[in-house]
Design a protein around this motif. Sequence first.
Motif, PDB file in Angstrom:
ATOM      1  N   ASP A   4      51.993  34.479  48.752  1.00 29.12           N
ATOM      2  CA  ASP A   4      52.157  34.816  50.151  1.00 29.12           C
ATOM      3  C   ASP A   4      50.777  35.012  50.784  1.00 29.12           C
ATOM      4  O   ASP A   4      49.786  35.271  50.092  1.00 29.12           O
ATOM      5  CB  ASP A   4      53.033  36.064  50.314  1.00 29.12           C
ATOM      6  N   PRO A   5      50.678  34.878  52.082  1.00 26.27           N
ATOM      7  CA  PRO A   5      49.371  34.949  52.761  1.00 26.27           C
ATOM      8  C   PRO A   5      48.637  36.278  52.537  1.00 26.27           C
ATOM      9  O   PRO A   5      47.406  36.306  52.469  1.00 26.27           O
ATOM     10  CB  PRO A   5      49.718  34.768  54.237  1.00 26.27           C
ATOM     11  N   MET A   6      49.368  37.380  52.398  1.00 21.56           N
ATOM     12  CA  MET A   6      48.723  38.670  52.199  1.00 21.56           C
ATOM     13  C   MET A   6      48.021  38.717  50.844  1.00 21.56           C
ATOM     14  O   MET A   6      46.920  39.260  50.722  1.00 21.56           O
ATOM     15  CB  MET A   6      49.754  39.799  52.306  1.00 21.56           C
ATOM     16  N   SER A   7      48.609  38.138  49.815  1.00 22.49           N
ATOM     17  CA  SER A   7      47.976  38.100  48.491  1.00 22.49           C
ATOM     18  C   SER A   7      46.698  37.266  48.527  1.00 22.49           C
ATOM     19  O   SER A   7      45.692  37.636  47.929  1.00 22.49           O
ATOM     20  CB  SER A   7      48.932  37.511  47.458  1.00 22.49           C
ATOM     21  N   VAL A   8      46.750  36.156  49.219  1.00 21.88           N
ATOM     22  CA  VAL A   8      45.569  35.305  49.339  1.00 21.88           C
ATOM     23  C   VAL A   8      44.466  36.045  50.094  1.00 21.88           C
ATOM     24  O   VAL A   8      43.294  35.996  49.718  1.00 21.88           O
ATOM     25  CB  VAL A   8      45.928  33.977  50.039  1.00 21.88           C
ATOM     26  N   LEU A   9      44.834  36.760  51.143  1.00 19.64           N
ATOM     27  CA  LEU A   9      43.866  37.521  51.923  1.00 19.64           C
ATOM     28  C   LEU A   9      43.200  38.605  51.070  1.00 19.64           C
ATOM     29  O   LEU A   9      41.978  38.773  51.090  1.00 19.64           O
ATOM     30  CB  LEU A   9      44.550  38.139  53.140  1.00 19.64           C
ATOM     31  N   PHE A  10      44.001  39.353  50.291  1.00 22.77           N
ATOM     32  CA  PHE A  10      43.444  40.373  49.410  1.00 22.77           C
ATOM     33  C   PHE A  10      42.534  39.755  48.362  1.00 22.77           C
ATOM     34  O   PHE A  10      41.483  40.298  48.028  1.00 22.77           O
ATOM     35  CB  PHE A  10      44.557  41.173  48.730  1.00 22.77           C
ATOM     36  N   LEU A  11      42.922  38.618  47.833  1.00 27.48           N
ATOM     37  CA  LEU A  11      42.100  37.935  46.842  1.00 27.48           C
ATOM     38  C   LEU A  11      40.759  37.511  47.442  1.00 27.48           C
ATOM     39  O   LEU A  11      39.702  37.712  46.840  1.00 27.48           O
ATOM     40  CB  LEU A  11      42.841  36.712  46.290  1.00 27.48           C
ATOM     41  N   LEU A  12      40.774  36.959  48.644  1.00 24.41           N
ATOM     42  CA  LEU A  12      39.535  36.539  49.297  1.00 24.41           C
ATOM     43  C   LEU A  12      38.629  37.726  49.617  1.00 24.41           C
ATOM     44  O   LEU A  12      37.415  37.662  49.415  1.00 24.41           O
ATOM     45  CB  LEU A  12      39.848  35.755  50.567  1.00 24.41           C
ATOM     46  N   PHE A  13      39.209  38.826  50.108  1.00 30.18           N
ATOM     47  CA  PHE A  13      38.407  40.017  50.389  1.00 30.18           C
ATOM     48  C   PHE A  13      37.824  40.602  49.106  1.00 30.18           C
ATOM     49  O   PHE A  13      36.686  41.059  49.073  1.00 30.18           O
ATOM     50  CB  PHE A  13      39.220  41.078  51.128  1.00 30.18           C
ATOM     51  N   VAL A  18      33.041  41.483  45.651  1.00 30.64           N
ATOM     52  CA  VAL A  18      32.334  41.303  44.379  1.00 30.64           C
ATOM     53  C   VAL A  18      31.045  40.518  44.601  1.00 30.64           C
ATOM     54  O   VAL A  18      29.991  40.863  44.047  1.00 30.64           O
ATOM     55  CB  VAL A  18      33.248  40.601  43.345  1.00 30.64           C
ATOM     56  N   ALA A  19      31.099  39.489  45.422  1.00 28.90           N
ATOM     57  CA  ALA A  19      29.901  38.694  45.701  1.00 28.90           C
ATOM     58  C   ALA A  19      28.826  39.534  46.383  1.00 28.90           C
ATOM     59  O   ALA A  19      27.637  39.424  46.059  1.00 28.90           O
ATOM     60  CB  ALA A  19      30.265  37.488  46.565  1.00 28.90           C
ATOM     61  N   VAL A  20      29.214  40.400  47.304  1.00 19.70           N
ATOM     62  CA  VAL A  20      28.248  41.255  47.993  1.00 19.70           C
ATOM     63  C   VAL A  20      27.614  42.237  47.021  1.00 19.70           C
ATOM     64  O   VAL A  20      26.390  42.425  47.011  1.00 19.70           O
ATOM     65  CB  VAL A  20      28.925  42.002  49.171  1.00 19.70           C
TER      66      VAL A  20
END
Length: 76
Positions: A4-13, A18-20
């Motif tokens: 679902d879009p919310m899971s993808v959003l949490f994954l991207l954030f 982690v990258a920061v």
Amino acid sequence: MDLDPMSVLFLLFGLAAVAVVVGFIVIALIQVLREPLLPPALRMCWVIVLIALPILGTLVWFVFGQSINERILSAI
């Protein structure tokens, strides 16, 4: 498998966070290694702190690093 879009959003954030954090750790290590006035022993101590305690060590370096180094170097 459908995400679902919310899971993808949490994954991207999460990946961005982690990258920061990794970026700040790498920048702190580069600054420690390039600091011209640090004696080798103090430089090695900072590297150990940054590797052993990456998030806390990075925060300490960016907030207190210069003043700690100046205080130690003035005592030598």
